[in-house]
Design an enzyme around this catalytic site. Structure first.
Site, PDB file in Angstrom:
ATOM      1  N   ASP A   1     -10.768   1.579  -4.641  1.00  0.00           N
ATOM      2  CA  ASP A   1     -10.711   3.034  -4.439  1.00  0.00           C
ATOM      3  C   ASP A   1     -11.278   3.791  -5.636  1.00  0.00           C
ATOM      4  O   ASP A   1     -11.285   5.020  -5.648  1.00  0.00           O
ATOM      5  CB  ASP A   1      -9.249   3.505  -4.282  1.00  0.00           C
ATOM      6  CG  ASP A   1      -8.578   2.966  -3.038  1.00  0.00           C
ATOM      7  OD1 ASP A   1      -9.294   2.698  -2.048  1.00  0.00           O
ATOM      8  OD2 ASP A   1      -7.340   2.811  -3.061  1.00  0.00           O
TER       9      ASP A   1
ATOM     10  N   ASP B   1       0.826  -1.200   0.000  1.00  0.00           N
ATOM     11  CA  ASP B   1       0.000   0.000   0.000  1.00  0.00           C
ATOM     12  C   ASP B   1       0.875   1.270   0.000  1.00  0.00           C
ATOM     13  O   ASP B   1       1.868   1.329   0.730  1.00  0.00           O
ATOM     14  CB  ASP B   1      -0.853  -0.042   1.281  1.00  0.00           C
ATOM     15  CG  ASP B   1      -1.957   0.991   1.296  1.00  0.00           C
ATOM     16  OD1 ASP B   1      -2.806   0.986   0.395  1.00  0.00           O
ATOM     17  OD2 ASP B   1      -1.974   1.825   2.230  1.00  0.00           O
TER      18      ASP B   1
ATOM     19  N   GLU C   1       1.846  -0.059  -4.715  1.00  0.00           N
ATOM     20  CA  GLU C   1       0.871   0.970  -5.068  1.00  0.00           C
ATOM     21  C   GLU C   1       1.590   2.310  -5.010  1.00  0.00           C
ATOM     22  O   GLU C   1       2.088   2.709  -3.961  1.00  0.00           O
ATOM     23  CB  GLU C   1      -0.310   0.965  -4.101  1.00  0.00           C
ATOM     24  CG  GLU C   1      -1.416   1.894  -4.602  1.00  0.00           C
ATOM     25  CD  GLU C   1      -2.323   2.440  -3.506  1.00  0.00           C
ATOM     26  OE1 GLU C   1      -3.469   2.791  -3.815  1.00  0.00           O
ATOM     27  OE2 GLU C   1      -1.881   2.528  -2.342  1.00  0.00           O
TER      28      GLU C   1
HETATM   29  O1  TEU Z   1      -4.863   4.106  -1.326  1.00  0.00           O
HETATM   30  C1  TEU Z   1      -3.960   5.135  -1.571  1.00  0.00           C
HETATM   31  C2  TEU Z   1      -4.440   6.376  -2.199  1.00  0.00           C
HETATM   32  O2  TEU Z   1      -3.821   7.392  -2.028  1.00  0.00           O
HETATM   33  C3  TEU Z   1      -5.620   6.467  -3.041  1.00  0.00           C
HETATM   34  O3  TEU Z   1      -6.022   5.429  -3.778  1.00  0.00           O
HETATM   35  C4  TEU Z   1      -6.697   7.087  -2.243  1.00  0.00           C
HETATM   36  O4  TEU Z   1      -7.519   6.160  -1.608  1.00  0.00           O
HETATM   37  C5  TEU Z   1      -7.536   7.948  -3.131  1.00  0.00           C
HETATM   38  O5  TEU Z   1      -6.758   8.575  -4.064  1.00  0.00           O
HETATM   39  C6  TEU Z   1      -8.189   8.989  -2.292  1.00  0.00           C
HETATM   40  O6  TEU Z   1      -8.670  10.005  -3.097  1.00  0.00           O
HETATM   41  C7  TEU Z   1      -4.490   3.100  -0.471  1.00  0.00           C
HETATM   42  C8  TEU Z   1      -5.617   2.107  -0.314  1.00  0.00           C
HETATM   43  O7  TEU Z   1      -5.850   1.479  -1.540  1.00  0.00           O
HETATM   44  C9  TEU Z   1      -6.803   2.829   0.231  1.00  0.00           C
HETATM   45  O8  TEU Z   1      -7.947   2.017   0.288  1.00  0.00           O
HETATM   46  C10 TEU Z   1      -6.427   3.332   1.599  1.00  0.00           C
HETATM   47  O9  TEU Z   1      -7.465   4.138   2.102  1.00  0.00           O
HETATM   48  C11 TEU Z   1      -5.139   4.177   1.554  1.00  0.00           C
HETATM   49  O10 TEU Z   1      -4.120   3.564   0.803  1.00  0.00           O
HETATM   50  C12 TEU Z   1      -4.595   4.348   2.945  1.00  0.00           C
HETATM   51  O11 TEU Z   1      -4.094   3.162   3.433  1.00  0.00           O
END
Ligand code: TEU
Ligand code: CA
Length: 539
Positions: A318, A192, A243
């Site tokens: 997301d 993540d 990610e």
């Molecule tokens: O997501 C990271 C992230 O910055 C984005 O996908 C974000 O959720 C979106 O742009 C907000 O506008 C990861 C995870 O996939 C997400 O579900 C989590 O909330 C986030 O990290 C925090 O751990």
């Protein structure tokens, strides 16, 4: 022998919304196990499961309070072991989600830090003064702790405290977590927001913006990843995907260039932001297809130069659903969903299918603002109301809320769509022609069937897995065309991105049709592509 990364296809599961087996309205590990035969039928090689560890429940599992256990909501360690085994019996590997940038503030490390224990305060960032950075979920990125008279950093929710990777003890503790799951037979990891782990030495105010340039792709990300690789998964033949939040193509390439021994692949998000006006998530615009073409091209070319692989995807937990976002889920549900799929899957990289995508699941279309559950949407509802009209808030959330990607799987037409025996934690998509898994499995030319074909092509055709990608000249705005070549074989992939017909012509008439979402049987040197037509031909 090392695993061939170029012909793997991964399926992402958001366990909460996949399949409930104990009637509490929340999907669970046994639900995933129950559906292994379904996933096997689809043909995927690996399942990435988003977090199921005990958590603070603020960000649906991304606020972990114990990295080495299963949240009872999702099942037990035995359920997990059974799942790994059953998946393996079907040649499916399990990939786990590692949230190593931050912990829940309920994690024992943070709790010790809160009690003033200096050793544990150094696991996080506690400062006397905050900067003006904004959290990704809205509001300040610093939270004040009165009894310590200090502020701690949280790039996401206040309950997600950022870990200090500069502290060797933190790194060691995290290696230990990764190894714990490796020992249980896990074959892959998704890391993540892994390009946010290297924070600046000095925290400074920013003049404009949300400060992402201060903490994104920090100086030591690659070095930390290399250490993680060396101390954990690098010793085994595992699949890893990072990610990467707001990264650059150069940085992404450096993390996944095999020479650097960091990650196998990565997720970038630039191709999804084509419907963000001025790069702002809550300001919606019609997708900018010329931007899409240049982004896909730049990323593919750069990965090729670096012998690196990117993850290929449109959907995740997301993101809004691609068929609603880029296609037409009312008039052309099959045509647009299948075109969107082949446009991505026939590029070079590692494709990811997110649960529901294979049945063309559309956005949530919630009727009430009270139906949203996601912390980001709930915060944004308030924040946007300050500057947006009420209608614009509704429109923004309905287009970009993360809950669009989180509605439960509709399996069949029994009560609660076969997902659960009770009302689920989040409403089903309210789209008025919702297709279930059982509907698509009955049809002959279904979107499920289309995904099966795409997976099969990646498994069996070297040109798909290893071929070079090239970009023929095309001047039609709504057409995305690319080619693949391997040895003396050449394919062309045509995608009509809009609901209007487009004419194309071939210099030499291709020999074979590999795929057509209009069941086309014949080719002519000049012809018209139908709305959202996807046509793959072999020269
Ligand atoms: O997501 C990271 C992230 O910055 C984005 O996908 C974000 O959720 C979106 O742009 C907000 O506008 C990861 C995870 O996939 C997400 O579900 C989590 O909330 C986030 O990290 C925090 O751990
Ligand atoms: Ca359950």
């Amino acid at each position: 022998m090392s695993r061939n990364l170029e012909n793997l296809v991964v399926y992402q599961i958001y366990p909460r919304s996949f399949q409930d087996t104990n009637g509490d309205g929340i999907g669970d590990l046994n639900g995933i196990r129950k559906r292994i035969p379904y996933l096997h039928k689809l043909g995927i090689d690996m399942i990435w499961i988003t977090p199921f560890y005990p958590s603070g429940g603020k960000d649906n599992g991304y606020d972990i309070k114990d990295y080495k256990a299963i949240d009872p909501l999702f099942g037990t360690m035995d359920d997990f072991k059974n799942l790994v085994k059953e998946a393996k019996d079907h040649n499916i590997g399990i990939m786990l989600d590692m949230v190593l940038n931050h912990t829940s503030t309920l994690h024992p490390w943070f709790q010790k830090a809160l009690s003033g224990d200096k050793e544990y305060m150094d696991y996080y960032f506690f400062k006397d003064k905050p900067t003006n950075w904004e959290s990704k979920f809205g509001g300040s990125a610093w939270e004040y702790v009165p009894h310590l008279d200090k502020y701690y950093l949280h790039l996401f929710d206040t309950m997600q405290a950022d870990l200090n990777w500069e502290n060797e003890k933190v790194r060691e503790a995290l290696y230990d977590v990764v190894k714990f799951w490796m020992d249980l037979g896990v074959e892959g990891f998704r890391f993540d927001v892994i390009n946010l782990i290297s924070k600046p030495k000095e925290f400074k105010d920013v003049v404009i913006g949300d400060a992402r340039d201060q903490y994104t792709d920090g100086e030591k990300v690659l070095e930390y990843l290399q250490m993680l690789n060396k101390n954990t998964f690098g010793t085994k033949d595992l699949v890893t995907v990072g990610e990467l939040s707001s990264t650059t193509v150069e940085n992404a390439a450096s993390y996944v260039n095999p020479k650097n021994k960091a990650l196998s692949t990565a997720f970038g998000f630039h191709h999804l932001k084509i419907d963000y006006k001025d790069n702002k998530k809550w300001h919606i615009q019609k997708p900018d297809y010329s931007a899409l073409k240049s982004i896909l091209r730049t990323w593919q070319d750069s990965m090729e130069e670096n012998s690196a692989l990117m993850a290929l995807f449109w959907n995740n937990h997301d993101q809004p659903r691609s068929v609603s976002r880029l296609g037409d889920d009312i008039n052309y549900p099959f045509e647009s969903a299948s075109m969107i799929a082949s446009m991505m899957h026939l590029l070079k990289g590692m494709p990811y299918i997110y649960q529901g995508e294979e049945i063309g699941l559309p956005n949530a279309y919630f009727e009430s603002m009270d139906d949203y559950r996601d912390i980001e949407s709930i915060n944004m509802k308030e924040i946007l109301s300050e500057t947006f009209s009420k209608e614009d808030v509704v429109q923004s959330l309905s287009a970009h809320s993360r809950d669009n990607g989180r509605t439960p799987m509709p399996w069949d037409h029994t009560k609660h769509y076969g997902f659960s025996t009770t009302t689920p934690w989040l409403k089903f998509s309210q789209h008025n022609n919702l297709q279930t898994v059982s509907d698509v499995l009955e049809k002959e030319n279904s979107i499920f069937n289309w995904y099966q074909k795409l997976i099969d092509l990646r498994h069996t055709e070297t040109i798909v897995s290893k071929g070079k990608v090239f970009w023929p000249e095309d001047d039609h705005e709504s057409l995305l065309v690319y080619g693949r070549s391997y040895g003396d074989e050449t394919w062309l992939v045509y995608n009509n991105l809009e609901d209007k017909a487009v004419s194309i012509s071939f210099e030499t008439l291709p020999q074979t049709i590999i795929l057509s979402n209009y069941n086309r049987k014949e080719l002519k040197s000049s012809m018209t592509l139908n709305p959202y037509e996807s046509l793959v031909v072999k020269l």
